[in-house]
Design an enzyme around this catalytic site. Structure first.
Site, PDB file in Angstrom:
ATOM      1  N   ASP A 239      59.343  59.131  18.648  1.00  0.00           N
ATOM      2  CA  ASP A 239      59.334  60.480  18.102  1.00  0.00           C
ATOM      3  C   ASP A 239      59.458  60.441  16.576  1.00  0.00           C
ATOM      4  O   ASP A 239      60.168  59.601  16.027  1.00  0.00           O
ATOM      5  CB  ASP A 239      60.519  61.255  18.697  1.00  0.00           C
ATOM      6  CG  ASP A 239      60.571  62.691  18.230  1.00  0.00           C
ATOM      7  OD1 ASP A 239      59.672  63.459  18.609  1.00  0.00           O
ATOM      8  OD2 ASP A 239      61.513  63.048  17.495  1.00  0.00           O
ATOM      9  N   GLU A 276      54.242  58.933  17.223  1.00  0.00           N
ATOM     10  CA  GLU A 276      53.878  60.309  16.881  1.00  0.00           C
ATOM     11  C   GLU A 276      53.779  60.429  15.366  1.00  0.00           C
ATOM     12  O   GLU A 276      54.790  60.426  14.667  1.00  0.00           O
ATOM     13  CB  GLU A 276      54.942  61.283  17.411  1.00  0.00           C
ATOM     14  CG  GLU A 276      54.651  62.736  17.049  1.00  0.00           C
ATOM     15  CD  GLU A 276      55.872  63.642  17.132  1.00  0.00           C
ATOM     16  OE1 GLU A 276      55.703  64.827  17.435  1.00  0.00           O
ATOM     17  OE2 GLU A 276      57.000  63.163  16.869  1.00  0.00           O
TER      18      GLU A 276
END
Length: 528
Positions: A239, A276
């Site tokens: 993330d 990401e």
């Protein structure tokens, strides 16, 4: 032909068994599944993103859980899924769990660590890999590290976070945002009774960890090793990979992920890491050294724009450019393609509920290059627009009276039975979006060219048609998609007229000699 229809029946009957439904007696030719040897291979295969909270509730407390998710592995297997990405499951004060209190725990709402180890074991029995969200850019402000750091300036955990005096100029005014992963511009946050503020890129509940501190890096590597060695997961979705260091230190970001990868490979040489990074290819490319798989947000934006305008002729050109950009940095990168995810409006809502456009979107996802990810519910046309809770609504397995798995933690606004047919109903309809997804995933999984083949854009001088060739070894396929609401006819270039064997057609697309007749929102796939 009889053998082909029998194969359809066996595959779809298995899907019904997995969802508790009865099989239909008649199947349409729309399904179009080819009975061929499997060509897909992890990590170049189709994966499925699950928000555990919304997927399947096994104990009727309204919240999805690990046991419920485990009970649906056969559904994923029959869909053709070979990997799952699970959104965060660790203890957290928020419903989404991206602010972590305990990096090696399981939130009690979701079950126990033993439940999760069972899930991993059962997934592996079905040759489904398990990837978990690892949120290391920041912790929760309720994490013991931060509580200690905020309470005591002399705490050994103080330097686990980033601090500045309240009079420091950098804490004044608004900060900058990068991409669409956050629109928060207040990055410095107060601690009651303190003259110091802490940095939290996303919001005050998520203080950023200080990766200039070697102890923090070692803590993160320890967490990664735990999940790989003790629990047995196959890898991580990382993330906020762009925000480990501030935006003006991109080289430090790149170097950290190379270091992280090397540390993880010490315990699992084939560890899978997908990052990401919300950006265009030139910004994303340097990350491919440390994160060999990255989500291709740029292509998701291009596909959506093409669906809205009806102009598909440049899609393959854009994708070819992105691939070439990545290959200059890491020739072995994995292009993790998506239509949408848990941070974006759902694709079905973006195309205003148009089933034809949703089917073309899926056809593009599974025939263009990449290792596609399906966001849970995408395959049944779930809808949703921001705020985030409304793009993470409960999955619909069956009609409400028959659905013993549906979660109730949030009242859905978009994905209701009035707007979305549940799995049980779609499974019995050969023309449903679910069976469309199943057909294309099966087609992709059985084709070397569609799984890992090279891409060659084809210019047919028609703005509506996305045309390209995928080639690997001795297999070459020509792919044609009409993204418009009008029927078009295109001439196959002389150099490609050896592509004559029809292997898939959608919406009555036909090949007449060297002419392809493409009704609105139709597809044609022809093998050489």
């Amino acid at each position: 032909m009889k053998k082909r229809n029998l194969h359809h029946l066996l595959l779809i009957t298995a899907l019904y068994l997995a969802t508790g439904c009865s099989a239909p007696t008649v199947l349409g030719s729309e399904v179009g599944i080819k009975s061929e040897a499997k060509a897909s291979e992890w990590p170049h295969s189709v994966s499925y993103e699950i928000f555990v909270q919304s997927f399947c509730d096994s104990d009727n407390d309204g919240i999805g859980d690990i046991k419920g998710m485990t009970s649906k592995l056969d559904y994923l297997d029959e869909l053709g899924i070979e990997g799952v990405w699970l959104m965060p499951m660790s203890p957290s004060p928020s419903y989404h769990k991206y602010d972590v209190n305990d990096y090696t725990g399981i939130h009690p709402d979701y079950g126990t660590m033993e439940d999760f180890k069972t899930f991993v074991e059962e997934a592996h029995k079905r040759n489904i890999k398990v990837v978990i969200d690892l949120v290391v850019n920041h912790s929760s402000n309720q994490h013991p590290w931060f509580l200690e750091a905020a309470k005591d300036e002399k705490s050994p955990y103080r330097d686990y976070y980033v601090w500045a005096h309240k009079d420091d100029p950098q804490t004044k005014g608004e900060g900058k945002t990068t991409g669409d992963d956050s629109h928060n511009v207040q990055h410095w946050h107060e601690v009651k009774g303190s003259d110091y503020k802490y940095f939290g890129y996303f919001w005050g509940g998520m203080p950023d960890l200080n990766f200039d501190n070697p102890k923090v890096r070692q803590e993160v590597y320890k967490v990664g090793r735990y999940w790989l060695e003790e629990v047995g997961v196959d890898g991580f979705r990382l993330d906020a990979a762009r925000h480990i260091f501030p935006d003006d230190r991109p080289a430090d970001n790149h170097a950290f992920w190379e270091e992280f990868r090397a540390e993880m490979q010490k315990v699992k040489p084939d560890v899978y890491l997908v990052g990401e990074v919300w950006a265009e290819a030139d910004v994303v490319a340097p990350y491919t050294k440390g994160l060999p798989a990255l989500f291709n947000f740029e292509m998701s934006w291009k596909i959506l724009d093409a669906l809205k305008t009806g102009n598909g002729d440049s899609l393959a050109i854009h994708h070819d450019r992105i691939i070439n950009t990545y290959q200059q940095v890491n020739p072995n990168f994995v292009d993790a393609t998506i239509l949408s995810n848990h941070d974006q409006n759902r694709i079905m809502s973006e195309v205003d509920g148009d089933l034809n456009k949703a089917k073309v979107a899926a056809a593009l996802l599974f025939t263009l290059p990449g290792a596609p990810y399906v966001y849970y519910g995408e395959e049944i046309g779930m809808q949703g627009k921001k705020p985030d809770e409304m793009i993470r609504e409960p999955f619909l397995w069956d009609t409400k009276t028959n659905d013993d798995c549906r979660t109730t933690w949030v009242t859905p606004k978009f994905s209701t039975e009035q707007n979305v047919k549940p799995v049980a109903q779609q499974a019995q309809d050969p023309n449903s979006l679910l069976n469309h997804y199943k057909a294309y995933i099966q087609l992709r999984n059985s084709s070397k060219a569609l799984t890992q083949g090279k891409l060659e854009p084809v210019n047919l001088s028609n703005r509506a048609v996305s045309a390209f060739v995928r080639t690997m070894g001795d297999e070459s396929v020509l792919v044609l998609h009409n993204l418009s609401s009008k029927e078009v006819s295109v001439t196959i270039p002389a150099s490609l007229q050896e592509h004559k064997q029809l292997i898939h057609q959608h919406n009555a697309a036909k090949l007449y000699g060297s002419t392809a007749q493409l009704p609105p929102y139709s597809s044609l796939i022809i093998r050489k």
